[in-house]
Each structure stands twice: as structure tokens, then as C-alpha cells.
Design a protein around this motif. Structure first.
Motif, PDB file in Angstrom:
ATOM      1  N   ALA A   1     -10.151   8.808 -19.734  1.00  0.00           N
ATOM      2  CA  ALA A   1      -9.936  10.097 -20.395  1.00  0.00           C
ATOM      3  C   ALA A   1      -9.554  11.208 -19.417  1.00  0.00           C
ATOM      4  O   ALA A   1      -8.754  12.075 -19.743  1.00  0.00           O
ATOM      5  CB  ALA A   1     -11.200  10.497 -21.162  1.00  0.00           C
ATOM      6  N   GLU A   2     -10.119  11.177 -18.236  1.00  0.00           N
ATOM      7  CA  GLU A   2      -9.903  12.279 -17.297  1.00  0.00           C
ATOM      8  C   GLU A   2      -8.617  12.065 -16.499  1.00  0.00           C
ATOM      9  O   GLU A   2      -8.265  10.940 -16.158  1.00  0.00           O
ATOM     10  CB  GLU A   2     -11.094  12.441 -16.353  1.00  0.00           C
ATOM     11  N   PRO A   3      -7.905  13.154 -16.178  1.00  0.00           N
ATOM     12  CA  PRO A   3      -6.688  13.036 -15.364  1.00  0.00           C
ATOM     13  C   PRO A   3      -7.040  12.789 -13.899  1.00  0.00           C
ATOM     14  O   PRO A   3      -8.175  13.031 -13.467  1.00  0.00           O
ATOM     15  CB  PRO A   3      -6.015  14.399 -15.536  1.00  0.00           C
ATOM     16  N   LYS A   4      -6.072  12.324 -13.157  1.00  0.00           N
ATOM     17  CA  LYS A   4      -6.257  12.111 -11.721  1.00  0.00           C
ATOM     18  C   LYS A   4      -6.549  13.454 -11.066  1.00  0.00           C
ATOM     19  O   LYS A   4      -5.956  14.465 -11.415  1.00  0.00           O
ATOM     20  CB  LYS A   4      -4.988  11.510 -11.115  1.00  0.00           C
ATOM     21  N   SER A   5      -7.474  13.442 -10.119  1.00  0.00           N
ATOM     22  CA  SER A   5      -7.757  14.652  -9.363  1.00  0.00           C
ATOM     23  C   SER A   5      -8.014  14.266  -7.918  1.00  0.00           C
ATOM     24  O   SER A   5      -8.696  13.295  -7.639  1.00  0.00           O
ATOM     25  CB  SER A   5      -8.970  15.390  -9.937  1.00  0.00           C
ATOM     26  N   GLY A   6      -7.427  14.978  -7.012  1.00  0.00           N
ATOM     27  CA  GLY A   6      -7.638  14.709  -5.596  1.00  0.00           C
ATOM     28  C   GLY A   6      -6.785  13.566  -5.083  1.00  0.00           C
ATOM     29  O   GLY A   6      -6.027  12.933  -5.800  1.00  0.00           O
ATOM     30  N   LYS A   7      -6.957  13.316  -3.799  1.00  0.00           N
ATOM     31  CA  LYS A   7      -6.201  12.278  -3.109  1.00  0.00           C
ATOM     32  C   LYS A   7      -6.782  10.906  -3.414  1.00  0.00           C
ATOM     33  O   LYS A   7      -7.982  10.748  -3.528  1.00  0.00           O
ATOM     34  CB  LYS A   7      -6.244  12.543  -1.595  1.00  0.00           C
ATOM     35  N   ASN A   8      -5.878   9.915  -3.510  1.00  0.00           N
ATOM     36  CA  ASN A   8      -6.344   8.532  -3.686  1.00  0.00           C
ATOM     37  C   ASN A   8      -7.211   8.118  -2.506  1.00  0.00           C
ATOM     38  O   ASN A   8      -6.944   8.504  -1.371  1.00  0.00           O
ATOM     39  CB  ASN A   8      -5.158   7.547  -3.692  1.00  0.00           C
ATOM     40  N   ARG A   9      -8.213   7.308  -2.760  1.00  0.00           N
ATOM     41  CA  ARG A   9      -9.004   6.715  -1.673  1.00  0.00           C
ATOM     42  C   ARG A   9      -8.445   5.347  -1.301  1.00  0.00           C
ATOM     43  O   ARG A   9      -8.822   4.763  -0.306  1.00  0.00           O
ATOM     44  CB  ARG A   9     -10.464   6.577  -2.112  1.00  0.00           C
ATOM     45  N   LEU A  10      -7.559   4.836  -2.117  1.00  0.00           N
ATOM     46  CA  LEU A  10      -6.934   3.532  -1.918  1.00  0.00           C
ATOM     47  C   LEU A  10      -5.503   3.673  -2.403  1.00  0.00           C
ATOM     48  O   LEU A  10      -5.253   4.321  -3.419  1.00  0.00           O
ATOM     49  CB  LEU A  10      -7.677   2.492  -2.765  1.00  0.00           C
ATOM     50  N   HIS A  11      -4.549   3.109  -1.672  1.00  0.00           N
ATOM     51  CA  HIS A  11      -3.167   3.188  -2.140  1.00  0.00           C
ATOM     52  C   HIS A  11      -2.398   1.940  -1.718  1.00  0.00           C
ATOM     53  O   HIS A  11      -2.856   1.179  -0.860  1.00  0.00           O
ATOM     54  CB  HIS A  11      -2.472   4.463  -1.641  1.00  0.00           C
ATOM     55  N   LEU A  12      -1.246   1.741  -2.316  1.00  0.00           N
ATOM     56  CA  LEU A  12      -0.379   0.627  -1.974  1.00  0.00           C
ATOM     57  C   LEU A  12       0.640   1.078  -0.941  1.00  0.00           C
ATOM     58  O   LEU A  12       1.137   2.202  -0.996  1.00  0.00           O
ATOM     59  CB  LEU A  12       0.369   0.127  -3.211  1.00  0.00           C
ATOM     60  N   ASP A  13       0.968   0.189  -0.021  1.00  0.00           N
ATOM     61  CA  ASP A  13       2.085   0.368   0.901  1.00  0.00           C
ATOM     62  C   ASP A  13       3.136  -0.657   0.512  1.00  0.00           C
ATOM     63  O   ASP A  13       2.842  -1.860   0.476  1.00  0.00           O
ATOM     64  CB  ASP A  13       1.662   0.111   2.356  1.00  0.00           C
ATOM     65  N   LEU A  14       4.336  -0.197   0.226  1.00  0.00           N
ATOM     66  CA  LEU A  14       5.440  -1.087  -0.101  1.00  0.00           C
ATOM     67  C   LEU A  14       6.287  -1.274   1.154  1.00  0.00           C
ATOM     68  O   LEU A  14       6.554  -0.309   1.855  1.00  0.00           O
ATOM     69  CB  LEU A  14       6.276  -0.520  -1.239  1.00  0.00           C
ATOM     70  N   HIS A  15       6.699  -2.499   1.410  1.00  0.00           N
ATOM     71  CA  HIS A  15       7.421  -2.824   2.651  1.00  0.00           C
ATOM     72  C   HIS A  15       8.789  -3.446   2.360  1.00  0.00           C
ATOM     73  O   HIS A  15       8.970  -4.649   2.517  1.00  0.00           O
ATOM     74  CB  HIS A  15       6.591  -3.793   3.504  1.00  0.00           C
ATOM     75  N   PRO A  16       9.764  -2.642   1.955  1.00  0.00           N
ATOM     76  CA  PRO A  16      11.096  -3.205   1.713  1.00  0.00           C
ATOM     77  C   PRO A  16      11.852  -3.480   3.012  1.00  0.00           C
ATOM     78  O   PRO A  16      12.844  -4.188   3.008  1.00  0.00           O
ATOM     79  CB  PRO A  16      11.797  -2.115   0.901  1.00  0.00           C
ATOM     80  N   GLY A  17      11.397  -2.914   4.122  1.00  0.00           N
ATOM     81  CA  GLY A  17      12.084  -3.014   5.406  1.00  0.00           C
ATOM     82  C   GLY A  17      12.719  -1.678   5.736  1.00  0.00           C
ATOM     83  O   GLY A  17      13.226  -0.977   4.850  1.00  0.00           O
ATOM     84  N   ALA A  18      12.694  -1.301   7.022  1.00  0.00           N
ATOM     85  CA  ALA A  18      13.192   0.015   7.451  1.00  0.00           C
ATOM     86  C   ALA A  18      14.651   0.211   7.058  1.00  0.00           C
ATOM     87  O   ALA A  18      15.059   1.312   6.693  1.00  0.00           O
ATOM     88  CB  ALA A  18      13.011   0.186   8.947  1.00  0.00           C
ATOM     89  N   ASP A  19      15.436  -0.864   7.099  1.00  0.00           N
ATOM     90  CA  ASP A  19      16.851  -0.740   6.769  1.00  0.00           C
ATOM     91  C   ASP A  19      17.083  -0.541   5.271  1.00  0.00           C
ATOM     92  O   ASP A  19      18.169  -0.159   4.851  1.00  0.00           O
ATOM     93  CB  ASP A  19      17.627  -1.957   7.277  1.00  0.00           C
ATOM     94  N   ARG A  20      16.055  -0.779   4.447  1.00  0.00           N
ATOM     95  CA  ARG A  20      16.177  -0.627   2.997  1.00  0.00           C
ATOM     96  C   ARG A  20      15.322   0.514   2.444  1.00  0.00           C
ATOM     97  O   ARG A  20      15.298   0.748   1.240  1.00  0.00           O
ATOM     98  CB  ARG A  20      15.780  -1.941   2.311  1.00  0.00           C
ATOM     99  N   ARG A  21      14.592   1.222   3.310  1.00  0.00           N
ATOM    100  CA  ARG A  21      13.657   2.254   2.854  1.00  0.00           C
ATOM    101  C   ARG A  21      14.344   3.318   2.000  1.00  0.00           C
ATOM    102  O   ARG A  21      13.879   3.645   0.910  1.00  0.00           O
ATOM    103  CB  ARG A  21      12.950   2.905   4.041  1.00  0.00           C
ATOM    104  N   GLU A  22      15.440   3.853   2.483  1.00  0.00           N
ATOM    105  CA  GLU A  22      16.114   4.945   1.764  1.00  0.00           C
ATOM    106  C   GLU A  22      16.572   4.491   0.377  1.00  0.00           C
ATOM    107  O   GLU A  22      16.374   5.203  -0.615  1.00  0.00           O
ATOM    108  CB  GLU A  22      17.313   5.420   2.592  1.00  0.00           C
TER     109      GLU A  22
END
Length: 163
Positions: free
Chosen positions: A104-125
Motif C-alpha cells: 500500500a505504501e509508496p517507495k520512500s528513501g534509497k534502496n538498501r538492495l539494488h540490481l546491477d545490470l552488466h551489458p558491457g561497457a561498449d553497450r552501456r549507452e
């Protein structure tokens, strides 16, 4: 006792613990669609399980919605890696999964856990642009001695990084 005898008498190592990452959200179906597209995962199909539960009277109809022309739980939707096994009777993935749970409640504050996606530096943009097209937003770009990445937010504001 020799090393071989000691090894043979040790109890076998316990099996790894199966887990999923649960993410609180306001709209599980929208979050599942975003993250399935972002990760190239599949939205789980729990239609057969839900039909069984409805027939048994074990699940009220108001706990169910139509999602992608199938029955889905109103408050829970998971996405899974397409190559991981699936429990055939329930449609539940048995490997890498994200489960989106309505709160019910909206997100508040910074995540304590997050995902890192790794497409590769040459594909980041290109990946950042693709994710923006799916509804993500760029929060900031980080350039440090240890590397660089883009901090983004999904459509509900959950932070993640693109390395």
C-alpha cells in the motif's frame, strides 16, 4: 584415520538454498513487464495454478486479474530467467526470479538492495537508452577511479545500476 577415510565419513554438504528477490511495489504487473523486458526474462504464467485454486474455492476471485490474456495473482507477479526450470503444475520458476509484491505504501528513501545490470561497457549507452524507452529514468552518471556506471530508476523509482 587417513584423509580419505575422514572425507568419506563427513556428512554431505547441504544443497544451496533456493531464493528469489522480492520487490515491493504499487503495480506488480507493470513492474513485471518492465523488468522482464529489461532483463530479457519471462513473466511467469501461473494460470493453471490459479484456475485450480479458484475451482477448489481456495482463492477468492477478487485476488485474481487478467494479465496478458491469462489469469494472474492480483498482488504478486514474478519474472524468471527463460533458461531456468519451471514447476509445471504452478508455472513457478525454480531458478533466477524477481517477485513483485503489491504494498500500500509508496517507495520512500534509497534502496538498501539494488540490481546491477552488466551489458558491457561498449553497450552501456545503448542499454541505458533501451531502458529509458521501457520507462526507466537516469538519476546520475558515475565516473570514478574504480569504474563508471549509470544509476537509473525503474518506473516506480527503484534504483538500479547499468555497469
Amino acid at each position: 584415520m587417513t584423509d580419505t577415510e575422514a572425507h568419506e565419513t563427513r556428512a554431505p554438504a547441504p544443497a544451496p538454498v533456493h531464493w528469489k528477490l522480492v520487490i515491493d511495489c504499487g503495480n506488480p504487473q507493470a513492474q513485471a513487464d518492465f523488468w522482464a523486458a529489461a532483463l530479457h526474462y519471462e513473466v511467469e504464467d501461473n494460470n493453471a495454478l490459479i484456475e485450480r485454486l479458484l475451482e477448489l474455492g481456495a482463492l477468492p476471485r477478487e485476488a485474481v486479474v487478467e494479465f496478458h490474456a491469462r489469469l494472474a495473482f492480483r498482488d504478486l507477479v514474478a519474472v524468471r530467467h527463460p533458461e531456468d526450470p519451471v514447476e509445471p503444475d504452478s508455472g513457478t520458476g525454480l531458478g533466477r526470479r524477481l517477485l513483485f509484491q503489491r504494498v500500500a505504501e509508496p517507495k520512500s528513501g534509497k534502496n538498501r538492495l539494488h540490481l546491477d545490470l552488466h551489458p558491457g561497457a561498449d553497450r552501456r549507452e545503448d542499454e541505458v537508452a533501451r531502458l529509458q524507452g521501457l520507462g526507466a529514468s537516469v538519476l546520475r552518471e558515475v565516473k570514478e577511479a574504480g569504474g563508471q556506471w549509470v544509476v537509473m530508476a525503474d518506473p516506480e523509482g527503484n534504483e538500479f545500476c547499468v555497469q
